[in-house]
Scaffold this active site. Structure first.
Site, PDB file in Angstrom:
ATOM      1  N   ARG A 283       0.871  -1.175   0.000  1.00 25.12           N
ATOM      2  CA  ARG A 283       0.000   0.000   0.000  1.00 25.12           C
ATOM      3  C   ARG A 283       0.904   1.219   0.000  1.00 25.12           C
ATOM      4  O   ARG A 283       2.036   1.176   0.506  1.00 25.12           O
ATOM      5  CB  ARG A 283      -0.888   0.025   1.243  1.00 25.12           C
TER       6      ARG A 283
ATOM      7  N   LYS B 285      -2.581  -2.778   7.783  1.00 22.74           N
ATOM      8  CA  LYS B 285      -3.803  -2.304   8.414  1.00 22.74           C
ATOM      9  C   LYS B 285      -4.043  -3.036   9.727  1.00 22.74           C
ATOM     10  O   LYS B 285      -3.852  -4.244   9.824  1.00 22.74           O
ATOM     11  CB  LYS B 285      -5.005  -2.524   7.481  1.00 22.74           C
TER      12      LYS B 285
ATOM     13  N   HIS C 192      -2.760   2.796  -6.030  1.00 16.97           N
ATOM     14  CA  HIS C 192      -3.378   1.570  -5.520  1.00 16.97           C
ATOM     15  C   HIS C 192      -3.596   0.551  -6.636  1.00 16.97           C
ATOM     16  O   HIS C 192      -3.599  -0.665  -6.386  1.00 16.97           O
ATOM     17  CB  HIS C 192      -4.703   1.893  -4.829  1.00 16.97           C
TER      18      HIS C 192
ATOM     19  N   ARG D 125      -0.892  -1.982  -6.849  1.00 13.86           N
ATOM     20  CA  ARG D 125      -1.025  -3.098  -5.906  1.00 13.86           C
ATOM     21  C   ARG D 125      -1.949  -4.169  -6.491  1.00 13.86           C
ATOM     22  O   ARG D 125      -1.684  -5.364  -6.388  1.00 13.86           O
ATOM     23  CB  ARG D 125      -1.551  -2.556  -4.580  1.00 13.86           C
TER      24      ARG D 125
ATOM     25  N   HIS E 228      -4.182  -9.605   3.359  1.00 13.48           N
ATOM     26  CA  HIS E 228      -5.641  -9.637   3.461  1.00 13.48           C
ATOM     27  C   HIS E 228      -6.085 -10.656   4.507  1.00 13.48           C
ATOM     28  O   HIS E 228      -5.566 -11.773   4.548  1.00 13.48           O
ATOM     29  CB  HIS E 228      -6.262 -10.021   2.113  1.00 13.48           C
TER      30      HIS E 228
ATOM     31  N   TYR F 262      -9.133  -8.430  -5.675  1.00 10.19           N
ATOM     32  CA  TYR F 262      -7.949  -7.714  -6.126  1.00 10.19           C
ATOM     33  C   TYR F 262      -7.359  -8.303  -7.393  1.00 10.19           C
ATOM     34  O   TYR F 262      -6.489  -7.704  -8.015  1.00 10.19           O
ATOM     35  CB  TYR F 262      -6.870  -7.742  -5.024  1.00 10.19           C
TER      36      TYR F 262
END
Length: 311
Positions: free
Chosen positions: A159, A182, A250, A253, A276, A285
């Site tokens: 990210r 995250k 993004h 990614r 994830h 994705y």
């Protein structure tokens, strides 16, 4: 209005989300806004301040009224679904703590919406983006900086916040980099030689030292580099290349994940590389055609393999 007891309960729930579930501050802020907005509506709807008692008596009709009110004031289905999810999570926790029946809230259906699938760049477009980014800056060290960041996004699937969060303690980049993503979740990411080379070239040219606590990537005046700068340079590059507005940092990614899968990568491994929690997020994705998916299925699924071995 919300009673002191209910406000305290909300604070405890948010703290639990932070300490036990590792929720980021932006996520906690969104949760608080969503739940307080819901409770504010219930105060007006029922004509009384919301406390532990009134909240425990919320009905299916109350929930429908809230949903209709939100849609009427223009809240998008996606945003309403997010708010409902936060409300349900808080309500489930509160019901368990206070011992009341939460069915009316928990059975409320989320509004349907079409998920926006990410749009990765083609392989040649991703390579062209890296080459073209280098030509946007006047100062050679800034050009090398931008190339290094973009190479990390595409080459390692980072990210932009993760790339810009690297400090002097992380360089020179090792073959495997420990990334805190995250919610504070850590993952190990292999660093391809091209990314290590790009970062090394930038560090040699950068006029600011790579101090252990300082960010690796610096702005023109030596301060931390912000995402907007990379977003801007990629916007310039995509205009020159004739790429769509979806060619953002993004998107690189997304491209990393899709191109790995197309090259035969395993979806579970890609999930770990991206950090994830859910495999369904990784699937979103990766943009790969049906023929490729069937090829992966045919090679990997035990039933498919068994069918090939039958006489």
């Amino acid at each position: 209005m919300v009673s002191a007891a209910l406000s305290e309960a909300l604070g405890e729930w948010l703290e639990q989300q932070r300490s036990l579930n590792g929720a980021a501050e932006n996520t906690l802020s969104a949760y608080q806004t969503d739940v307080l907005g819901f409770l504010g509506f219930m105060t007006q709807h029922n004509g009384a301040a919301q406390g532990l008692g009134p909240v425990s008596r919320i009905t299916v009709s109350d929930m429908r009224s809230w949903m209709a009110h939100e849609r009427a004031r223009g809240v998008a289905a996606r945003s309403l679904a997010r708010s409902l999810s936060a409300v349900k999570s808080f309500y489930r926790w509160l019901a368990e703590r206070e011992g009341f029946e939460p069915t009316a809230v928990l059975t409320t259906r989320s509004p349907k919406f079409q998920k926006k699938l990410p749009r990765p760049l083609a392989v040649d477009a991703a390579r062209a983006m890296i080459d073209t980014v280098e030509m946007q800056a006047r100062a050679p060290w800034i050009a090398l900086r931008d190339v290094a960041v973009v190479t990390l996004l595409y080459g390692c699937g980072l990210r932009i916040s993760e790339a810009l969060g690297l400090t002097g303690a992380d360089v020179p980049l090792p073959e495997t980099l420990r990334i805190r993503g995250k919610g504070g979740k850590e993952r190990l990411v292999p660093v391809i030689p091209a990314a290590r080379s790009a970062v090394s070239a930038y560090l040699r040219a950068c006029p600011y030292p790579a101090e252990p606590e300082a960010p690796v990537f610096r702005g023109a005046r030596g301060g931390p580099l912000y995402p907007k700068a990379i977003q801007s340079v990629m916007a310039q590059a995509r205009m020159q290349l004739g790429l769509p507005a979806t060619a953002t940092p993004h998107a690189l990614r997304h491209s990393f994940a899709t191109h790995l899968l197309n090259a035969g990568g395993d979806l579970r491994s890609i999930q770990e590389l991206l950090g994830h929690a859910s495999l369904s997020t990784t699937q979103a994705y990766t943009a790969v055609d049906t023929a490729r998916l069937m090829e992966v299925y045919d090679k990997a699924h035990p039933k498919a393999a068994g069918a090939r071995s039958d006489p």
